[in-house]
Design an enzyme around this catalytic site. Structure first.
Site, PDB file in Angstrom:
ATOM      1  N   HIS A 106      -1.250 -44.506 -12.603  1.00 23.45           N
ATOM      2  CA  HIS A 106      -0.945 -44.654 -14.022  1.00 23.45           C
ATOM      3  C   HIS A 106       0.521 -44.925 -14.286  1.00 23.45           C
ATOM      4  CE1 HIS A 106      -5.057 -43.381 -15.113  1.00 23.45           C
ATOM      5  NE2 HIS A 106      -4.808 -44.227 -16.076  1.00 23.45           N
ATOM      6  N   ASP A 177      -0.109 -35.973 -23.071  1.00 23.64           N
ATOM      7  CA  ASP A 177      -1.017 -36.397 -24.148  1.00 23.64           C
ATOM      8  C   ASP A 177      -2.360 -36.854 -23.595  1.00 23.64           C
ATOM      9  OD1 ASP A 177       1.059 -35.996 -25.848  1.00 23.64           O
ATOM     10  OD2 ASP A 177       1.629 -38.108 -25.985  1.00 23.64           O
ATOM     11  N   GLU A 289       4.453 -33.190 -32.536  1.00 27.32           N
ATOM     12  CA  GLU A 289       4.802 -34.545 -32.100  1.00 27.32           C
ATOM     13  C   GLU A 289       5.003 -35.405 -33.342  1.00 27.32           C
ATOM     14  OE1 GLU A 289       2.606 -36.724 -29.201  1.00 27.32           O
ATOM     15  OE2 GLU A 289       2.889 -35.228 -27.621  1.00 27.32           O
TER      16      GLU A 289
HETATM   17  C1  LIG Z   1      -2.300 -43.589 -20.931  1.00 28.25           C
HETATM   18  C2  LIG Z   1      -1.149 -42.818 -20.366  1.00 28.25           C
HETATM   19  C3  LIG Z   1      -0.657 -41.724 -21.055  1.00 28.25           C
HETATM   20  C4  LIG Z   1       0.411 -40.982 -20.558  1.00 28.25           C
HETATM   21  N1  LIG Z   1       0.861 -39.909 -21.268  1.00 28.25           N
HETATM   22  C5  LIG Z   1       1.870 -39.162 -20.765  1.00 28.25           C
HETATM   23  C6  LIG Z   1       2.340 -38.021 -21.477  1.00 28.25           C
HETATM   24  O1  LIG Z   1       1.871 -37.675 -22.557  1.00 28.25           O
HETATM   25  N2  LIG Z   1       3.353 -37.300 -20.929  1.00 28.25           N
HETATM   26  C7  LIG Z   1       3.894 -37.614 -19.722  1.00 28.25           C
HETATM   27  O2  LIG Z   1       4.765 -36.890 -19.267  1.00 28.25           O
HETATM   28  N3  LIG Z   1       3.483 -38.705 -19.049  1.00 28.25           N
HETATM   29  C8  LIG Z   1       2.493 -39.481 -19.543  1.00 28.25           C
HETATM   30  N4  LIG Z   1       2.074 -40.590 -18.841  1.00 28.25           N
HETATM   31  C9  LIG Z   1       2.801 -40.979 -17.627  1.00 28.25           C
HETATM   32  C10 LIG Z   1       2.315 -40.268 -16.387  1.00 28.25           C
HETATM   33  O3  LIG Z   1       2.868 -38.972 -16.330  1.00 28.25           O
HETATM   34  C11 LIG Z   1       2.731 -41.066 -15.162  1.00 28.25           C
HETATM   35  O4  LIG Z   1       2.034 -42.275 -15.144  1.00 28.25           O
HETATM   36  C12 LIG Z   1       2.551 -40.322 -13.861  1.00 28.25           C
HETATM   37  O5  LIG Z   1       2.985 -41.183 -12.851  1.00 28.25           O
HETATM   38  C13 LIG Z   1       1.136 -39.815 -13.558  1.00 28.25           C
HETATM   39  O6  LIG Z   1       0.237 -40.800 -13.167  1.00 28.25           O
HETATM   40  P1  LIG Z   1      -0.593 -40.699 -11.813  1.00 28.25           P
HETATM   41  O7  LIG Z   1      -1.050 -39.306 -11.621  1.00 28.25           O
HETATM   42  O8  LIG Z   1      -1.615 -41.767 -11.835  1.00 28.25           O
HETATM   43  O9  LIG Z   1       0.519 -40.959 -10.721  1.00 28.25           O
HETATM   44  P2  LIG Z   1       0.846 -42.330  -9.931  1.00 28.25           P
HETATM   45  O10 LIG Z   1       1.206 -43.370 -10.911  1.00 28.25           O
HETATM   46  O11 LIG Z   1      -0.217 -42.643  -8.980  1.00 28.25           O
HETATM   47  O12 LIG Z   1       2.154 -41.876  -9.123  1.00 28.25           O
HETATM   48  C14 LIG Z   1       3.397 -41.671  -9.780  1.00 28.25           C
HETATM   49  C15 LIG Z   1       4.508 -41.417  -8.753  1.00 28.25           C
HETATM   50  O13 LIG Z   1       4.338 -40.135  -8.166  1.00 28.25           O
HETATM   51  C16 LIG Z   1       4.076 -40.260  -6.780  1.00 28.25           C
HETATM   52  N5  LIG Z   1       2.987 -39.318  -6.508  1.00 28.25           N
HETATM   53  C17 LIG Z   1       1.702 -39.390  -6.894  1.00 28.25           C
HETATM   54  N6  LIG Z   1       1.024 -38.319  -6.463  1.00 28.25           N
HETATM   55  C18 LIG Z   1       1.907 -37.553  -5.791  1.00 28.25           C
HETATM   56  C19 LIG Z   1       1.821 -36.319  -5.106  1.00 28.25           C
HETATM   57  N7  LIG Z   1       0.679 -35.643  -5.023  1.00 28.25           N
HETATM   58  N8  LIG Z   1       2.938 -35.819  -4.520  1.00 28.25           N
HETATM   59  C20 LIG Z   1       4.108 -36.482  -4.601  1.00 28.25           C
HETATM   60  N9  LIG Z   1       4.249 -37.654  -5.243  1.00 28.25           N
HETATM   61  C21 LIG Z   1       3.168 -38.182  -5.822  1.00 28.25           C
HETATM   62  C22 LIG Z   1       3.708 -41.699  -6.537  1.00 28.25           C
HETATM   63  O14 LIG Z   1       4.024 -42.142  -5.253  1.00 28.25           O
HETATM   64  C23 LIG Z   1       4.514 -42.405  -7.598  1.00 28.25           C
HETATM   65  O15 LIG Z   1       5.836 -42.575  -7.177  1.00 28.25           O
HETATM   66  C24 LIG Z   1       1.014 -41.359 -19.329  1.00 28.25           C
HETATM   67  C25 LIG Z   1       0.533 -42.470 -18.637  1.00 28.25           C
HETATM   68  C26 LIG Z   1      -0.528 -43.192 -19.139  1.00 28.25           C
HETATM   69  C27 LIG Z   1      -1.009 -44.390 -18.401  1.00 28.25           C
END
Ligand SMILES: Cc1cc2nc3c(=O)[nH]c(=O)nc-3n(C[C@H](O)[C@H](O)[C@H](O)COP(=O)(O)OP(=O)(O)OC[C@H]3O[C@@H](n4cnc5c(N)ncnc54)[C@H](O)[C@@H]3O)c2cc1C
Ligand SMILES: *[C@@H]1O[C@H](CO)[C@@H](O)[C@H](O)[C@H]1NC(C)=O
Ligand SMILES: *[C@@H]1O[C@H](CO)[C@@H](O)[C@H](O)[C@H]1NC(C)=O
Length: 539
Positions: A106, A177, A289
């Site tokens: 994400h 969120d 918010e």
């Molecule tokens: C629709 C939407 C709404 C969102 N709303 C919010 C919000 O309200 N508040 C907020 O704070 N953020 C929000 N985000 C952002 C979100 O926190 C980031 O996208 C975050 O990266 C989490 O996504 P993911 O778990 O898919 O991680 P990924 O995108 O897969 O990874 C993010 C990063 O973390 C690393 N990573 C992943 N897993 C691990 C792990 N287990 N250990 C160490 N490193 C790791 C990856 O290598 C990469 O560098 C939102 C994103 C989207 C798409």
């Protein structure tokens, strides 16, 4: 052992390993040139690598849909030990390869990519509350202390953590969120939402972590044990280790949520009310918010389920007259018995606020549907084909002292030039709830605003939104607004240095210590990844 026997064994194991890889990945997928061939001698690792085009394609893109980078392979671990074995192998190899944990991808700027390396599909560890990957401990040592927690796999999505904890009448207290994000993904960034002013970001609500460092070592860390690693990993952009377990603070889950939206036509009045609602002397709401409703974003499917058709017409009318209006959003948690009490207190409080008379809207929902409020919007957008669009999102943390200048230059200036689609969030939060020892970087001011420009591109392309983002950053720089990017993305190390400021040296020191070959999360673009092998330096 004599040498010919040894040779024979080697041949057999290579043969077995290649057979294995062939049966696993199909004849059309030759061994990737960027991965060392002797990985095939480790069937325990090789058997969990996927080389098929579908797996690679999935790991080459993310929610942002702005760029692509293909890994050489995707790794599907069945336990944290598998992850450790992979990292250890790369670390020990004369030809180390990059490794990125991928939560749900994400990210919007390729942060979970590993070009030419290996993407670890964390979900394989047990997505969806897989067996034994979410354990709730209801621990109340005495009447005055409440210390319950949940141990969740780093791959778990917050929605599954919520479901599992609610079963025990408990829940984490700080959120994002949107809940279809992973624990490891948000803890690598911060994890912020309207509860952060009370409880801090998600990274301030963690007791303990299991981390696999860049040498492949598994370390359990907390404030007391390997604390340096613990602090570095939280908000550490995946640079110091892969989180395989997080112990997260819980509180008793409220049953219901009274949820209000108040409409303003003046930014300063809107912001002043928001700041009032997060001040410690006025801690009535559990969540605060706000968002900007530009004339053309009002009937946005993200937000419409709250309002009746008639409400929306009135709000649109107001928007048409004012161009941009502002929506303050706040919630009180309560248990059903206290309902009439909530009504009275809320009424009193609303009387003291300065929204447009007649423009207060109230909703009453379960705690679960409040926290999972974005899901309906997602399904709606998906059904309209509007979810998988490019998302050149920009998230900034803006000091309170300059938020009115930001409003003038950005909301009333730059953003009015183009019509774009998607929510624009604006809400204040408090610095004292952020633990300064963690890697996350925030502005140096007691109160700062989270500004989320969560715009989607249209068919015309997204370049104009990137220009807009660049203009916004340039405007802030020129006006001397000392913002920090949240979910930062930079392309040069000079920019990263500037982002981290005085914390940069520590960040580099931690990298040298815990991921000396810079294997982990190369998609962040902070340190040169191993394909461009060179010793780490501060430049
Ligand atoms: C629709 C939407 C709404 C969102 N709303 C919010 C919000 O309200 N508040 C907020 O704070 N953020 C929000 N985000 C952002 C979100 O926190 C980031 O996208 C975050 O990266 C989490 O996504 P993911 O778990 O898919 O991680 P990924 O995108 O897969 O990874 C993010 C990063 O973390 C690393 N990573 C992943 N897993 C691990 C792990 N287990 N250990 C160490 N490193 C790791 C990856 O290598 C990469 O560098 C939102 C994103 C989207 C798409
Ligand atoms: C949950 O508990 C089981 C049984 O004790 C254990 O095997 C598992 O590792 C735990 N999971 C987490 C994420 O702590
Ligand atoms: C955005 O605004 C700029 C400047 O006004 C204009 O040149 C450009 O065509 C606009 N782009 C879109 C897609 O509306």
């Amino acid at each position: 052992m004599n040498s010919s026997l040894c040779f024979l064994m080697l041949i057999t194991s290579i043969a077995t390993a290649s057979l294995l890889s062939i049966s696993m990945v199909g004849h059309t997928n030759p061994w990737p040139s960027s991965l060392p061939r002797d990985l095939l001698l480790r069937p325990d690792i090789a058997a969990k690598l996927r080389l098929d085009p579908e797996s690679l394609a999935l790991a080459s893109t993310d929610f942002g849909r702005l760029n692509h980078a293909a890994p050489a392979a995707v790794f599907c671990p069945s336990s944290p030990l598998d992850v450790a074995a992979l990292v250890e192998f790369s670390y020990a190899s004369p030809a180390p390869f990059a490794i990125a944990a991928r939560g749900r991808g994400h990210s919007v700027r390729g942060q979970a990519f590993a070009a030419g390396g290996v993407v670890v599909r964390m979900e394989a560890l047990g997505g969806g509350g897989g067996e034994g990957r979410i354990n709730v401990t209801d621990y109340r040592p005495d009447d005055s202390r409440f210390m319950s927690y949940v141990d969740a796999g780093g791959e778990q999505m917050w929605i599954d953590v919520l479901h599992a904890t609610l079963e025990r009448g408990l829940a984490p207290r700080s959120w994002t969120d949107y809940l279809y994000l992973t624990v490891g993904g948000t803890l690598s960034n911060g994890g912020i939402s309207g509860q952060a002013f009370r409880h801090g970001p998600q990274i301030s609500n963690v007791y303990e972590l299991d981390v696999i460092t860049g040498t492949g070592e598994m370390v359990t860390c907390s404030e007391d044990e390997h604390s340096e690693l613990f602090f570095a990993v939280l908000g550490g952009l995946g640079q110091f280790g892969i989180i395989t377990r997080a112990r997260i603070a819980l509180e008793p889950a409220p049953q219901r949520v009274r949820w209000v939206r108040l409409i303003y036509t003046d930014f300063a009045t809107f912001a002043a009310d928001q700041e009032r609602l997060i001040s410690p002397s006025n801690e009535y709401f559990h969540y605060v918010e706000g968002s900007l409703l530009m004339d053309h974003t009002i009937i946005s499917s993200w937000r419409s389920s709250f309002f009746s058709g008639e409400d929306l017409d009135r709000i649109s009318g107001l928007g048409a007259r004012h161009g941009t209006i502002y929506c303050l959003e706040a919630s009180v948690y309560y248990d059903s018995v206290a309902s009439s009490f909530v009504d009275q207190e809320l009424e009193l409080l609303l009387e003291s606020l300065n929204f447009v008379p007649g423009f207060a809207f109230t909703n009453d929902v379960t705690y679960l549907s409040f926290l999972d409020r974005m899901h309906d919007g997602e399904l709606k957008l998906r059904s309209m084909g509007l979810w998988d669009l490019p998302h050149p999102w920009l998230n900034l943390l803006v000091p309170k002292s300059r938020i009115l200048d930001f409003d003038q230059g950005v909301f009333k200036g730059i953003l009015t030039r183009n019509h774009s689609f998607g929510p624009i969030l604006v809400y204040p939060t408090t610095k004292n709830k952020w633990d300064g020892r963690l890697s996350a970087v925030i502005p140096d001011e007691e109160i700062f605003y989270a500004v989320g420009l969560l715009l989607s591109a249209t068919a015309e392309g997204w370049e104009y939104l990137e220009d807009q983002n660049r203009d916004i950053v340039q405007f802030c720089d020129q006006a001397g607004i000392r913002f920090k990017k949240y979910l930062p993305h930079y392309t040069t190390q000079e920019e990263w240095r500037k982002h981290f400021g005085t914390a940069w040296d520590k960040f580099v020191e931690m990298k040298q210590k815990h991921d000396p070959k810079a294997l982990l999360s190369p998609g962040q673009g902070i340190f040169p990844s191993p394909s461009a092998v060179q010793p780490l330096s501060k430049y």
